[in-house]
Design an enzyme around this catalytic site. Structure first.
Site, PDB file in Angstrom:
ATOM      1  N   HIS A 175      -5.823  -7.579  -1.917  1.00 57.90           N
ATOM      2  CA  HIS A 175      -5.016  -8.016  -0.774  1.00 57.90           C
ATOM      3  C   HIS A 175      -5.739  -9.168  -0.071  1.00 57.90           C
ATOM      4  CE1 HIS A 175      -3.428  -7.686   3.427  1.00 57.90           C
ATOM      5  NE2 HIS A 175      -2.291  -7.548   2.758  1.00 57.90           N
ATOM      6  N   HIS A 186      11.722   0.786   1.163  1.00 58.89           N
ATOM      7  CA  HIS A 186      10.465   0.278   1.705  1.00 58.89           C
ATOM      8  C   HIS A 186      10.480   0.535   3.221  1.00 58.89           C
ATOM      9  CE1 HIS A 186       9.806  -2.918  -1.698  1.00 58.89           C
ATOM     10  NE2 HIS A 186      10.390  -1.826  -2.155  1.00 58.89           N
ATOM     11  N   ARG A 202       2.056  -1.291   5.368  1.00 55.15           N
ATOM     12  CA  ARG A 202       1.684  -1.731   6.711  1.00 55.15           C
ATOM     13  C   ARG A 202       2.552  -2.898   7.150  1.00 55.15           C
ATOM     14  NH1 ARG A 202      -3.254  -5.457   7.770  1.00 55.15           N
ATOM     15  NH2 ARG A 202      -1.602  -6.811   6.983  1.00 55.15           N
ATOM     16  N   GLY A 203       2.790  -3.838   6.234  1.00 50.55           N
ATOM     17  CA  GLY A 203       3.536  -5.038   6.600  1.00 50.55           C
ATOM     18  C   GLY A 203       2.610  -6.120   7.109  1.00 50.55           C
ATOM     19  N   ASP A 204       3.102  -7.343   7.132  1.00 52.30           N
ATOM     20  CA  ASP A 204       2.321  -8.464   7.668  1.00 52.30           C
ATOM     21  C   ASP A 204       2.541  -8.546   9.173  1.00 52.30           C
ATOM     22  OD1 ASP A 204       1.133  -9.446   5.286  1.00 52.30           O
ATOM     23  OD2 ASP A 204       3.116 -10.169   4.666  1.00 52.30           O
ATOM     24  N   GLU A 257      13.467  -4.191  -7.823  1.00 46.67           N
ATOM     25  CA  GLU A 257      13.431  -4.356  -6.371  1.00 46.67           C
ATOM     26  C   GLU A 257      14.593  -5.249  -5.958  1.00 46.67           C
ATOM     27  OE1 GLU A 257       9.748  -5.419  -3.969  1.00 46.67           O
ATOM     28  OE2 GLU A 257      10.982  -7.193  -3.575  1.00 46.67           O
ATOM     29  N   GLN A 317       1.616  -5.588  -6.360  1.00 48.09           N
ATOM     30  CA  GLN A 317       2.024  -6.934  -5.990  1.00 48.09           C
ATOM     31  C   GLN A 317       2.336  -7.676  -7.294  1.00 48.09           C
ATOM     32  OE1 GLN A 317       3.379  -9.067  -4.269  1.00 48.09           O
ATOM     33  NE2 GLN A 317       1.924  -9.319  -2.582  1.00 48.09           N
ATOM     34  N   ALA A 331      10.637  -7.969   7.725  1.00 49.24           N
ATOM     35  CA  ALA A 331       9.298  -8.093   8.302  1.00 49.24           C
ATOM     36  C   ALA A 331       9.290  -7.533   9.726  1.00 49.24           C
ATOM     37  CB  ALA A 331       8.866  -9.554   8.298  1.00 49.24           C
ATOM     38  N   ALA A 371      -1.345   1.252   6.027  1.00 50.56           N
ATOM     39  CA  ALA A 371      -0.289   1.982   5.313  1.00 50.56           C
ATOM     40  C   ALA A 371      -0.686   3.449   5.132  1.00 50.56           C
ATOM     41  CB  ALA A 371      -0.048   1.332   3.956  1.00 50.56           C
TER      42      ALA A 371
HETATM   43  P1  FAD Z   1      -2.501  -1.718   3.755  1.00 55.80           P
HETATM   44  O1  FAD Z   1      -2.593  -0.774   2.613  1.00 55.80           O
HETATM   45  O2  FAD Z   1      -2.687  -1.162   5.123  1.00 55.80           O
HETATM   46  O3  FAD Z   1      -3.608  -2.843   3.483  1.00 55.80           O
HETATM   47  C1  FAD Z   1      -3.753  -3.961   4.353  1.00 55.80           C
HETATM   48  C2  FAD Z   1      -5.231  -4.386   4.372  1.00 55.80           C
HETATM   49  O4  FAD Z   1      -6.035  -3.357   4.975  1.00 55.80           O
HETATM   50  C3  FAD Z   1      -5.818  -4.600   2.976  1.00 55.80           C
HETATM   51  O5  FAD Z   1      -6.708  -5.685   3.034  1.00 55.80           O
HETATM   52  C4  FAD Z   1      -6.562  -3.304   2.673  1.00 55.80           C
HETATM   53  O6  FAD Z   1      -7.683  -3.531   1.817  1.00 55.80           O
HETATM   54  C5  FAD Z   1      -6.996  -2.820   4.053  1.00 55.80           C
HETATM   55  N1  FAD Z   1      -6.931  -1.356   4.193  1.00 55.80           N
HETATM   56  C6  FAD Z   1      -5.971  -0.523   3.698  1.00 55.80           C
HETATM   57  N2  FAD Z   1      -6.192   0.736   4.098  1.00 55.80           N
HETATM   58  C7  FAD Z   1      -7.316   0.712   4.861  1.00 55.80           C
HETATM   59  C8  FAD Z   1      -8.026   1.694   5.571  1.00 55.80           C
HETATM   60  N3  FAD Z   1      -7.616   2.972   5.589  1.00 55.80           N
HETATM   61  N4  FAD Z   1      -9.131   1.310   6.259  1.00 55.80           N
HETATM   62  C9  FAD Z   1      -9.532   0.019   6.273  1.00 55.80           C
HETATM   63  N5  FAD Z   1      -8.884  -0.977   5.605  1.00 55.80           N
HETATM   64  C10 FAD Z   1      -7.795  -0.630   4.914  1.00 55.80           C
HETATM   65  N6  FAD Z   1       6.405  -6.447   3.288  1.00 55.80           N
HETATM   66  C11 FAD Z   1       7.521  -6.310   4.058  1.00 55.80           C
HETATM   67  O7  FAD Z   1       7.531  -6.747   5.226  1.00 55.80           O
HETATM   68  N7  FAD Z   1       8.651  -5.679   3.573  1.00 55.80           N
HETATM   69  C12 FAD Z   1       8.690  -5.149   2.328  1.00 55.80           C
HETATM   70  O8  FAD Z   1       9.721  -4.581   1.917  1.00 55.80           O
HETATM   71  C13 FAD Z   1       7.539  -5.278   1.484  1.00 55.80           C
HETATM   72  N8  FAD Z   1       7.530  -4.764   0.222  1.00 55.80           N
HETATM   73  C14 FAD Z   1       6.391  -4.840  -0.537  1.00 55.80           C
HETATM   74  C15 FAD Z   1       6.363  -4.232  -1.798  1.00 55.80           C
HETATM   75  C16 FAD Z   1       5.225  -4.282  -2.596  1.00 55.80           C
HETATM   76  C17 FAD Z   1       5.229  -3.594  -3.956  1.00 55.80           C
HETATM   77  C18 FAD Z   1       4.067  -4.970  -2.136  1.00 55.80           C
HETATM   78  C19 FAD Z   1       2.835  -5.047  -2.987  1.00 55.80           C
HETATM   79  C20 FAD Z   1       4.081  -5.570  -0.869  1.00 55.80           C
HETATM   80  C21 FAD Z   1       5.215  -5.509  -0.046  1.00 55.80           C
HETATM   81  N9  FAD Z   1       5.264  -6.083   1.229  1.00 55.80           N
HETATM   82  C22 FAD Z   1       6.378  -5.955   2.018  1.00 55.80           C
HETATM   83  C23 FAD Z   1       4.119  -6.859   1.722  1.00 55.80           C
HETATM   84  C24 FAD Z   1       3.095  -5.987   2.507  1.00 55.80           C
HETATM   85  O9  FAD Z   1       3.698  -5.509   3.683  1.00 55.80           O
HETATM   86  C25 FAD Z   1       1.875  -6.866   2.818  1.00 55.80           C
HETATM   87  O10 FAD Z   1       1.181  -7.158   1.632  1.00 55.80           O
HETATM   88  C26 FAD Z   1       0.924  -6.349   3.893  1.00 55.80           C
HETATM   89  O11 FAD Z   1       0.050  -7.413   4.279  1.00 55.80           O
HETATM   90  C27 FAD Z   1       0.031  -5.190   3.462  1.00 55.80           C
HETATM   91  O12 FAD Z   1       0.727  -4.031   3.347  1.00 55.80           O
HETATM   92  P2  FAD Z   1       0.020  -2.727   2.691  1.00 55.80           P
HETATM   93  O13 FAD Z   1       0.960  -1.624   2.804  1.00 55.80           O
HETATM   94  O14 FAD Z   1      -0.557  -3.038   1.384  1.00 55.80           O
HETATM   95  O15 FAD Z   1      -1.184  -2.536   3.775  1.00 55.80           O
END
Ligand code: FAD
Length: 286
Positions: free
Chosen positions: A150, A76, A106-108, A16, A177, A50, A126
């Site tokens: 998460h 990403h 999804r992002g923070d 990465e 992660q 972000a 996401a």
């Molecule tokens: P999601 O999969 O949407 O999950 C978020 C929360 O919602 C979790 O608690 C999950 O349990 C819950 N959830 C998921 N799907 C559902 C559903 N369908 N219904 C109900 N609840 C649900 N951030 C950046 O800003 N830029 C980056 O480039 C970046 N790269 C990353 C790369 C990796 C490998 C990882 C692991 C993380 C990265 N992040 C990045 C951080 C990431 O954006 C955050 O961890 C964010 O808070 C969650 O993103 P996610 O895609 O996992 O979200």
């Protein structure tokens, strides 16, 4: 294509990188990438600012990886602060750049987003972005997963439900992660398999090369710090080169153990540091 490699049983190696923070640092980023390319990774992923900020930089770096280095680039993409049209624009520029792999996230929640904006966002999760990309493009989609769950998920089972939804929406492989305790990763794999989620998983490993890193990236990731690593930081934290060596050694031992357990892929959070990444790759390559 990356998913096919993993399905074919190739134990992938990937890195990465993050795009340069300033516009005039592109040459430096190229030098980092040229150096990483010598290690012959199966793909290189590029982070996204972000809230969708500076997405053009992600596309620019991904394009360099794909078209100049001829290595598959995984761009990403986050959706929390984006409208469907914004995502459509980024997708168009990726297509024009010949980039065909996206890590859909999804992002923070960005600081500028108030409760109302957050509640009314176009993409809740996401999985919604994954579904949208599947419907509107021919991109191959990867998703993120969390061996230690998460931070927003009430428990591991609920987190796994979200992951199942990601798989249903069309993700074809996963990247974890960062984690420091392989046992937590193996337990996650067991839960995932028991839940019937069969997607291949690349294990995300971040070498800790300075005590400061723990206060930033690692704390944000929510990953736990095993005593062995905490002890290393206590012992070497004030001695930068010793700390770097100890961190590299810890990552090497983690990866060797993962490889022995037949992990699908190793994804190194390179932090744009080719020297450290090279030391690790050389030590874990037969
Ligand atoms: P999601 O999969 O949407 O999950 C978020 C929360 O919602 C979790 O608690 C999950 O349990 C819950 N959830 C998921 N799907 C559902 C559903 N369908 N219904 C109900 N609840 C649900 N951030 C950046 O800003 N830029 C980056 O480039 C970046 N790269 C990353 C790369 C990796 C490998 C990882 C692991 C993380 C990265 N992040 C990045 C951080 C990431 O954006 C955050 O961890 C964010 O808070 C969650 O993103 P996610 O895609 O996992 O979200």
């Amino acid at each position: 294509m990356i998913a096919q490699l993993l399905k074919d049983g190739k134990q992938t190696l990937s890195f990465e990188v993050f795009p340069p923070k300033k516009d005039d640092e592109f040459e430096n980023a190229q030098a980092v990438l040229n150096s990483l390319a010598e290690l012959k990774p199966d793909f290189i992923s590029v982070t996204y600012g972000a809230g969708g900020s500076r997405s053009t930089k992600t596309v620019e770096i991904a394009s360099y990886i794909e078209n100049h280095l001829h290595i598959p680039a995984l761009a990403h993409m986050t959706c929390v602060g984006s409208k469907r049209e914004d995502i459509g624009r980024v997708t168009d520029s990726l297509r024009q750049a010949g980039v065909s792999h996206v890590l859909a996230l999804r992002g923070d929640r960005p600081s500028w987003m108030d409760d109302e904006q957050f509640a009314g966002r176009d993409f809740a999760h996401a999985s919604d972005l994954t579904r949208f990309l599947k419907e509107t493009s021919d991109l191959e989609i990867a998703g993120a997963c969390y061996p230690e769950k998460h931070y927003e998920a009430p428990d591991a089972a609920a987190d796994l439900e979200g992951l199942r939804e990601k798989a249903r929406a069309g993700a074809s492989f996963l990247i974890t992660q960062l984690f420091f305790e392989n046992g937590a990763f193996y337990r996650f794999l067991e839960r995932k398999e028991a839940a019937g989620i069969s997607l291949p998983v690349c294990a995300g490993i971040m070498p800790i090369t300075s005590a400061r890193q723990l206060g930033t990236t690692v704390t944000l990731s929510g990953s736990s710090i095993p005593k062995e690593l905490a002890d290393l930081i206590a012992a070497y934290g004030d001695h930068p080169e010793d700390m770097r060596r100890a961190g590299v050694d810890y990552a090497i031992r983690q990866i060797l153990d993962l490889k022995e357990h037949g992990v699908d892929g190793i994804h190194i959070y390179s932090m744009n540091r080719p020297k450290t990444t090279r030391e690790i790759v050389q030590a874990v390559t037969p």
